[in-house]
Design an enzyme around this catalytic site. Sequence first.
Site, PDB file in Angstrom:
ATOM      1  N   GLU A 123       0.863  -1.182   0.000  1.00 21.03           N
ATOM      2  CA  GLU A 123       0.000   0.000   0.000  1.00 21.03           C
ATOM      3  C   GLU A 123       0.896   1.226   0.000  1.00 21.03           C
ATOM      4  OE1 GLU A 123      -2.839  -0.093   3.240  1.00 21.03           O
ATOM      5  OE2 GLU A 123      -3.008   2.085   3.256  1.00 21.03           O
ATOM      6  N   ASP A 164      -4.594   9.668   9.839  1.00 22.82           N
ATOM      7  CA  ASP A 164      -3.307   9.081  10.196  1.00 22.82           C
ATOM      8  C   ASP A 164      -2.768   9.642  11.494  1.00 22.82           C
ATOM      9  OD1 ASP A 164      -2.678   7.290   7.948  1.00 22.82           O
ATOM     10  OD2 ASP A 164      -2.850   9.121   6.768  1.00 22.82           O
TER      11      ASP A 164
END
Lengths: 399, 258
Positions: free
Chosen positions: B47, B58
């Site tokens: 990824e 995140d």
Amino acid sequence: MQKLFSVPDTDGYYGEYGGAYIPEMLFQNVEQLKEQYLDIMSDDSFKNEFNALLKDYVGRPTPLFHAKRLSEKYNTTLLLKREDLCHTGAHKINNTVGQVLLAQRLGKKRIIAETGAGQHGVATATVCALKGLECIVYMGEKDMQRQQPNVARMQMLGAKVIPATSGSKTLKDATNEAIRDWINNPIDTHYIIGSVVGPHPYPDMVARFQSIISQEIIAQLSSEYGVKSPTRVMACVGGGSNAAGAFYHFLDQPNVEIVAVEAAGHGVHSGMSAATTQLGVTGILHGSKSIVMQTSDGQVVEPHSISAGLDYPGIGPMHAHLFSSGRGVFMSATDEEAMKAAFEVSQLEGIIPALETAHAFAVLNNMKFGKEDLTVICLSGRGDKDLSTYMSELKLKQS
Amino acid sequence: MNSRIQHLFDQHPKRVLNVYFTAGYPHLDSTIEIIKQLDASGVDLIEIGMPYSDPLADGPIIQESSSKALSNGMSIELLFKQLSALRSFTSIPVVLMGYMNPVLQFGFDRFCQEASKCGIDGLILPDMPVIEFQRTYSSVLKKNHLNMVFLVTPETPEERVRLLDRCSSGFLYAVSSSSTTGKDKDFSRVEQYLSKLKSYNLSNPILVGFGIHNADTFNAVTQLADGAIIGSAFISILTNKGVDPATINDFVKSIKGN
């Protein structure tokens, strides 16, 4: 049905702007809010408590003051909606009272908020103290330095102020940190967004809480001036909450001119500006589609304004729609022009405005007023928090 | 047409390991080198994160890597240039992860065409609303043979899990708890949640992400899911040791075994 400028569609869009562009981790919280906010806000017990607090705690209605000396200078009638007289010194508390009461009804125990100038942080900390809720405020490290009195106020009110140290260390980054906190605390926490930004239903919810401003303006114009509406309404716009409140009930009256004033910083094209509609393009920031200042590669840029409350690279989706549809007139004022206007309002009317608010006054020079016009300017906040910035300007003048 | 991801899962692999890294980190030109080393060390799926200035979903480690990658000069334009020869040296499935704003600026259609040209297999865009996917983007992805991976969390109700499963292709990304990446987890709750997901008999394989950082956590979640995604822990390796083949190989082996 005629599309309204004041209210989004069921998916939260004002024209092409709005919606809810959020990671799945926020979905349940935002969905819960979306499903319940209108029901809670229209409930009688909520309305009674909200209105009672606005009256007895916030000090509403705020006056609509005829600024005679300023009016004389511009050969027209200027009426100032005195949001600076609200408890805590700005309009921000209208929204925090509403959202804290709403959070309580959602069963939330912990309140988080972001703040730029500190006004929203103070307003949140204040109502949390009143209701005995834990309060955490995220504030850009740079803003903490330039708005120290407000940091102290929040701390005295029992809130925890956490510096945002990423990116430009201003409002955008404080908002990122608050959203992360919410992602990490999905059950017990309500996030009080301070402006008409964020994923649906925030822009609509905050606009509704702030719409008390234009609701009062209508009543005051009617009783004191015998008219139903003004010629125009003016307000400064960062994210745009005071503007949303002052414009709200006039947005769908085409005869009322809407004037929004953004922060041009050192000048719109100086590379040091926060005039989002002039510099931005359609994009996604903090959960909604709007106009966003960004690079050609889609990275959000770091804006500049002398006023922390306008130092934001986006604008509420309602305002983006007002801009792109042409319903609103968008102007901008530089740091220097705002500073000059702050002194003018102080010395002509005996009112020291917040630096954010001063931007709305800074464009008066560039406008054409009819003698019979009634212009309402939203005086969104008082300038005590900006005294150190004003004092350095005074020293410059004296030297 | 089945993507490389679907082909991978068609073989009923146990314990699929998906490793995330940020494009342009630690160095602007690290991208290809990292892909080669992950492939060689036995990772099943890669990824690639497209760095963004405001990565809301995140945690701090990935955000730091994004900021560094951006200051190194990384962009979507450049990433596609770097990936143009991807399929000349590897057949490992590759997905791109990023946020809607840069993709919209690039142009969604153009983005999908370029990704497809490079041999990218799927996309993860955590802030893409399902409703917009259904209205606008699903057909573009299909036309370009790209899988779309949606996220589910422990708070996602069953009905919505099923909706997100229907919208997803390739795999479904199960966030181990509602939280940003890189935080420590209480695994008994994670196990409960994964058992629940397993009992739904969804159409996509399930990869678990957020908080997987070593063999213990990897083994625990792959008892109940098809695989797991490691992000922050790998970024920390890159931060501390650089793009070093032996270190990357040891790290992957330490998680997956030999």
